[in-house]
Design an enzyme around this catalytic site. Structure first.
Site, PDB file in Angstrom:
ATOM      1  CG  HIS A  55      -0.392   0.279   2.516  1.00  0.00           C
ATOM      2  ND1 HIS A  55      -0.087  -0.701   3.449  1.00  0.00           N
ATOM      3  CD2 HIS A  55      -0.043   1.444   3.120  1.00  0.00           C
ATOM      4  CE1 HIS A  55       0.395  -0.158   4.542  1.00  0.00           C
ATOM      5  NE2 HIS A  55       0.444   1.150   4.363  1.00  0.00           N
ATOM      6  CG  ASP A  70       0.065  -4.079   2.702  1.00  0.00           C
ATOM      7  OD1 ASP A  70       0.294  -3.545   1.600  1.00  0.00           O
ATOM      8  OD2 ASP A  70      -0.107  -3.434   3.756  1.00  0.00           O
ATOM      9  CB  SER A  81       3.113   1.930   6.192  1.00  0.00           C
ATOM     10  OG  SER A  81       1.934   2.013   6.930  1.00  0.00           O
TER      11      SER A  81
END
Length: 463
Positions: free
Chosen positions: A118, A148, A222
């Site tokens: 992402h 992911d 992230s």
């Protein structure tokens, strides 16, 4: 009083011995030249030491040099509704550049970097900034949207510092960890916490076996590193649980064993090789066990064995309770799913089950996930059966089993059960052919799909 003093002295000497052992055996020589490395045999012995007795500086110094800042440049089309009203559907549209940021972890000296899918999704350009402020253009090597994970590559003019992988199966709840990343574009940020839980299920469509920690993680973290006190990678920071969008107590990381397996697959095969056990069932607990009329209150109770799966071929049955995979105890579905996610097709797993009150060890050879179902553009697909062929008078096609694509969610009822015939003019003969086709398609590239809906009508969509 004299007795108390003696006890205090014994406790003090014990603490000194423990700390001395840690300094002698744990902190010595960690380096390795291997791109992917298991943790040492001493892994996890820091559990139980208080924060005041652990030196985080070495792990922090080692990690910050391996964590990078990732900039994602993407382009989206913006429409002006007033201009569309006067000039039609093509009027008033313009291209607008968007910039997103995140983190990544260098995993080899020649510039391979792992991050979250992402973080780089829809990117037209990727830029990586190292801790020494050098900036490089990055190439996308491969992604796994389901889990992911994405793999990038930069061509640096020097050998790069990199993280080594620890065995995330050996991570202990309560163990001290560091989260390293670039929250809010603040580079080289390190936060400390403990492992709060393992195999945490957040009901995502992909990974269901997160490491939960209370180390502070915020937007921008992230793709960054979750490391142990020796600076070894135990997870990729992925998400937070928050009503505000900022850190409010817990964060979650993809375990390093799953991450390592995915990137090895991408590097070796160009796509992710998923092994499937082939069972469906329920986690056991007191009420569930009582309802089923069984004594066991822990384990994974099999309610269905999937046709053509390794489980069926090995002889697993409805009513078996899985309690162990190889040497890993299994009491929840996330534990089962997390372990199988580290395996490939044709890997053999020793499955310990309780059957008729007795333990049995049954070797199961995992099959390809593509033989059961596959994911394409957020559509989970399965092979059609004889009844479908007869009903729709077709001899090929794949059925939409589930819609995970957010853009298609409003049409979920209409799409579920529809049968895809072609993708960009190529016959959708089976899920394996779709899997191969997806490898040739850019994730951001639109495709034309021809399908038969549940009413037997031919429809065409572009996704």
């Amino acid at each position: 009083m004299k007795r108390f003093s003696s006890l205090f002295l014994v406790a003090l000497l014990s603490g000194a011995t423990t700390l001395g052992g840690y300094k002698l055996f744990i902190e010595k020589g960690i380096g390795t030249n291997s791109i992917i490395t298991q943790a040492s045999e001493n892994y996890g012995r820091t559990v139980g030491l208080g924060a005041e007795n652990i030196d985080f500086t070495s792990a922090a110094d080692k990690s910050v040099h391996t964590v990078v800042h990732v900039k994602n440049v993407s382009v989206r089309t913006v429409y002006n509704p007033i201009m569309q009203f006067f000039y039609g559907s093509n009027g008033g549209s313009q291209q607008q550049e968007q910039i997103g940021t995140g983190s990544g972890v260098i995993i080899s000296e020649d510039g391979y970097i792992v991050t979250n899918n992402h973080v780089i999704k829809d990117a037209t350009e990727l830029e990586v900034t190292l801790n020494n402020k050098k900036v490089y253009k990055a190439k996308l090597i491969g992604t796994d949207s389901k889990m992911d994970i994405a793999l990038l590559k930069i061509d640096a003019d020097e050998k790069l510092p990199y993280s080594t992988f620890a065995d995330s199966d050996q991570v202990k709840v309560g163990e001290w960890v560091l989260a390293v990343g670039n929250p809010y574009n603040l580079t080289s940020t390190v936060t400390a916490g403990i492992v709060s839980a393992k195999a945490r299920n957040l009901d995502t469509n992909g990974i269901q076996s997160f490491i939960q920690t209370d180390a502070a993680v915020n937007p921008g973290n992230s793709g960054g590193a979750l490391v142990n006190t020796r600076g070894e990678l135990i997870g990729i920071n992925t998400m937070i649980s928050s009503p505000t969008g900022s850190y409010t107590g817990y964060s979650f990381a993809i375990p390093s064993n799953i991450t390592r397996k995915i990137i090895e697959d991408i590097m070796e095969f160009g796509n992710v090789q998923r092994g499937v056990l082939g069972v469906a069932g329920n986690e056991l607990n007191g009420p569930t066990s009582k309802e089923l009329g069984i004594k066991e209150t822990q384990g994974y109770y099999i309610t269905k064995v999937i046709k053509n799966s390794g489980a069926e071929k090995a002889g697993l049955k409805k009513g078996d309770v899985i309690v162990k995979l190889d040497n890993q105890p299994i009491s929840t579905y996330p534990e089962l799913n997390g372990y199988i996610s580290t395996k490939r097709p044709n890997d053999k797993v020793q499955v310990t089950v309780i059957r008729d009150g007795k333990n049995q060890i049954i070797p199961v050879t995992l099959v390809k996930n593509d033989l059961i179902n596959t994911d394409f553009k957020g559509l989970e697909l399965e092979n059609i059966d004889a009844a479908d062929k007869k009903k729709f008078k077709i001899d090929y096609g794949v059925k939409i089993k589930e819609v995970n694509n957010d853009r298609l969610k409003p049409y979920e009822n209409e799409l579920n059960g529809s049968i895809i015939l072609t993708i960009d003019g190529t016959k959708a003969t089976d899920v394996e052919s779709i899997s191969r086709l997806s490898n040739d398609k850019n994730e951001n590239q639109g495709v034309s799909i021809e399908m038969i809906n549940k009413m037997g009508q031919i429809i065409r969509i572009i996704i």
